[in-house]
Design an enzyme around this catalytic site. Structure first.
Site, short mmCIF file in Angstrom:
data_model
loop_
_atom_site.label_atom_id
_atom_site.label_comp_id
_atom_site.label_asym_id
_atom_site.label_seq_id
_atom_site.Cartn_x
_atom_site.Cartn_y
_atom_site.Cartn_z
N ASP A 90 4.65 -4.38 12.05
CA ASP A 90 4.08 -5.03 10.84
C ASP A 90 4.55 -6.48 10.60
O ASP A 90 4.86 -6.69 9.24
CB ASP A 90 4.35 -4.14 9.59
CG ASP A 90 3.04 -4.38 8.47
OD1 ASP A 90 2.10 -5.16 9.00
OD2 ASP A 90 3.00 -4.03 7.55
N GLY A 142 0.71 -1.23 -0.06
CA GLY A 142 0.02 -0.08 -0.17
C GLY A 142 0.92 1.27 0.09
O GLY A 142 0.39 2.22 -0.52
#
Length: 728
Positions: free
Chosen positions: A133, A20
């Site tokens: 993450d 993203g």
């Protein structure tokens, strides 16, 4: 980006991934001649100065990590509006691809992967870097089986910035820790929670929490319990399941204290002594902020906080000092106080539960179709539904469609989502021409073809033509059409590549008896080069002319190859120029006889001296070149009949002790001279006037005529007297 050079040294080769926030390319570091991976920030973030500042700071912080299980950061840079990070290139797969291909993984393999990931996290945490993450997509597995964790530091920049800007949490919601889902500060234990989910997925092939929307998944992280891994995969040892259960506790205090503690547990979980380990249980299964069912309040069940218990003990010590009336009064006051406190707590908890329910319980909407709408209309339609449009709009050329039209959406039309969910649009754009790359930079046809395919050309649009080239190696592109930097439309334009077949072959010319300059011209005219030029003496080739060559004349060689040759320096120093005298009578005194002499010297065998008509005995002079290794021989013929042979020794000639040869009248000479054809007589080097030293111009004396070496037909057979025109 393909073909672009960043920082003057990183040549972009191909796109290998993306997310993203960024795209990842494989590139060649031309300075160190090694492959690297380059993460390039997406365009929608390049004008956000706060994001760029955090992006650089965190990337530079991640570069400080040096660990065999962490992808190394080599460089951070900016070129125009391109922000990039240069990283170690790993030739292999990411863990997500491996899970999709063959999950559930064998327990030993999954534990080995988890151990290396945990080791990398332990190193990062010691350097005050939280990943935030951890997910299979960010874990690379090399061909040697070594795990490499990537994207350290970037998750922190993304999270902090997006929370500030939009008030929402961005990331991989399936791997969120509960505290991450709440939007509160995350720490080392949040990474361990995510690692627990990765282990769960490796060993079961599924995620612990699934939902229709990111919000529903986040709620499950906060409230729901997951199914035990061993119920899905009974092959998982209890010791390994215990690690997952502990790492995925909703309360961070119940998880591993550090990555080092979890690493220690992973190192020993498959040892034989832990094979009969019992399932781990925890004192509390509820998070403090989780919605609870509270039982009815009874006096005996009223909790007493620790500080109040101390007060009770103090009051009991003073009980004897107080009156019974005071004691009764205290007894009746204390329950009333605690009942009030409990009621207040219940009210607060009820209000909190109501707030959480109203916050997370979002109404659902059915996504309308915006396909074939303009981008502006699509945004308006979705906005009217209470949906948002993702900033990550896919812009792509679509054959036969006008620019600015939505051709796809995600979620698809008629999907049911929560109000406020994000919809990604795919919008058509004009097809911009691209600049043709320079393919004449010394690359092979196959490399040039790969570049063209990456730009959007198809195989049937690429034509190859082969040509010979004396300067370019075989297989290398010589020329191209269209030319470099010309604007082209890949889907509509054909490309022709001229490819070298290498140098062609030719026949080597004969250089013998040519001067050096003439030999060089012959080689140049036929496409060959001049090799080594050396000198040597020669009896047969005059000074300054080519005596021999290598390769030989007439052989076929590649153009451009070199030819060696040797130049004559004339006779060697030991050569002896000697005149031999032979006395020959006519067959009948007073009558004409034709005398022919054949001789051998250093210049060759059976050389024709010539013919002379005599009618009386005469001394004929034979000029010879003698060599220490080659004696001279003179053969005399009269009227076609062999008369005699005379040998001349080099040493005798040098000492001038050679006697004149005399043909006796009694020698009838019945032997026929040799019938083999001899090569033409060669004028010795240095003698270019065409006369024989023995007889001058070759004319006869007053008593007859003769034809010397310079004017006779080269033959070992003496002329037929019947056809001779010479007369006395």
């Amino acid at each position: 980006m393909i073909g672009r050079v960043l920082g003057g040294r990183y040549e972009i080769m191909e796109e290998i991934g993306g997310g993203g926030m960024a795209l990842v390319y494989k590139a060649l570091d031309v300075l160190l001649n090694r492959h690297v991976a380059i993460k390039v920030l997406r365009q929608q973030f390049v004008y956000d100065e706060e994001f760029i500042r955090r992006f650089r700071r965190e990337a530079q912080s991640a570069a400080s990590l040096s660990h065999p299980n962490v992808v190394s950061i080599y460089d951070v840079g900016q070129e125009d509006d391109v922000h990039y990070i240069v990283m170690e290139y790993i030739n292999g797969q990411n863990l997500n691809e491996i899970i999709k291909e063959r999950a559930p993984l064998p327990v030993e393999e999954a534990v080995r992967f988890a151990t290396q990931i945990c080791d990398a996290l332990d190193h990062a945490h010691h350097n005050q870097i939280i990943h935030r993450d951890i997910k299979p997509h960010n874990i690379l597995i090399g061909r040697n089986g070594r795990v490499k964790v990537t994207d350290f530091g970037i998750a922190r920049a993304v999270t902090s910035t997006t929370i500030t800007q939009t008030g929402s949490v961005v990331g991989s919601v399936h791997y969120f820790s509960p505290e991450h889902a709440k939007g509160v500060t995350t720490g080392e234990k949040s990474d361990l929670y995510s690692l627990g989910i990765v282990m769960y997925q490796m060993l079961t092939g599924r995620l612990p929490f699934q939902g229709e929307s990111p919000i529903s998944v986040a709620l499950k992280h906060l409230q729901d319990e997951f199914e035990d891994p061993r119920l899905i995969n009974p092959l998982i040892p209890q010791s390994v399941e215990n690690i997952i259960l502990k790492a995925m506790r909703k309360n961070p205090a119940e998880r591993y204290h550090s990555a080092h503690d979890m690493l220690t547990d992973l190192d020993t979980c498959l040892l034989p002594e832990r094979s009969k380990e019992s399932r781990v249980y925890f004192a509390s299964n509820d998070d403090d902020e989780q919605t609870k069912v509270v039982s009815a309040i009874r006096p005996n069940s009223i909790p007493i906080p620790p500080l109040e218990k101390e007060e009770v003990r103090n009051m009991e010590r003073d009980r004897g000092r107080k009156s019974s009336a005071a004691t009764k009064q205290s007894f009746w006051k204390k329950p009333a106080v605690w009942v009030s406190i409990v009621v207040l707590i219940l009210l607060i908890m009820t209000a909190a539960a109501f707030y959480v329910r109203t916050t997370f319980e979002v109404p659902e909407v059915t996504v309308k179709s915006v396909v074939n709408e303009t981008q502006q209309n699509a945004i308006q339609i979705l906005s009217d539904q209470g949906l948002t449009v993702s900033d990550d709009i896919v812009y792509e050329y679509q054959e036969g469609k006008e620019p600015g039209i939505v051709f796809a959406q995600n979620p698809e039309p008629n999907s049911v989502v929560k109000k406020g969910a994000s919809v990604q649009l795919s919008v058509t754009v004009d097809k911009d021409p691209i600049k043709m790359p320079d393919l004449k930079s010394g690359i092979t046809f196959e490399d040039a073809r790969k570049q063209l395919l990456a730009l959007g050309f198809k195989d049937d649009q690429i034509t190859r033509e082969d040509q010979n080239s004396d300067s370019v190696d075989s297989g290398i592109v010589l020329n191209q059409n269209p030319g470099a930097n010309e604007e082209v439309q890949p889907e509509m334009q054909a490309v022709t590549l001229i490819v070298s077949k290498g140098t062609s072959k030719a026949t080597i010319p004969d250089l013998t008896n040519s001067s050096q300059s003439s030999a060089q011209s012959k080689l140049s005219d036929t496409g060959f080069g001049v090799g080594n030029v050396q000198q040597e003496s020669s009896y047969s080739v005059e000074s300054g002319k080519v005596t021999r060559q290598n390769p030989q004349a007439g052989s076929s060689e590649t153009k451009g190859s070199k030819v060696d040759f040797w130049i004559s320096t004339g006779y060697p120093p030991e050569a002896l120029d000697y005149t031999y005298s032979v006395s020959v009578p006519p067959k009948t005194a007073g009558q004409a006889s034709k005398i022919n002499i054949i001789f051998t010297d250093a210049r060759g065998a059976d050389r024709n001296w010539g013919t002379k008509t005599i009618n009386s005995r005469q001394s004929l002079q034979v000029n010879m070149i003698l060599d220490p290794s080659q004696n001279g021989v003179v053969k005399v013929y009269r009227d076609g009949q062999f008369l005699d042979t005379f040998a001349i020794s080099y040493n005798d000639a040098k000492q001038n002790t050679v006697q004149e040869g005399v043909v006796e009248p009694s020698n009838s000479g019945e032997v026929t001279p040799p019938a083999t054809t001899t090569p033409p007589a060669t004028t010795p080097p240095g003698n270019t006037d065409g006369t024989d030293p023995a007889n001058g111009t070759g004319t006869g004396t007053t008593d007859g005529t003769s034809t010397g070496q310079d004017g006779t037909t080269d033959s070992t057979t003496p002329p037929d007297p019947s056809t001779d025109t010479d007369t006395d």
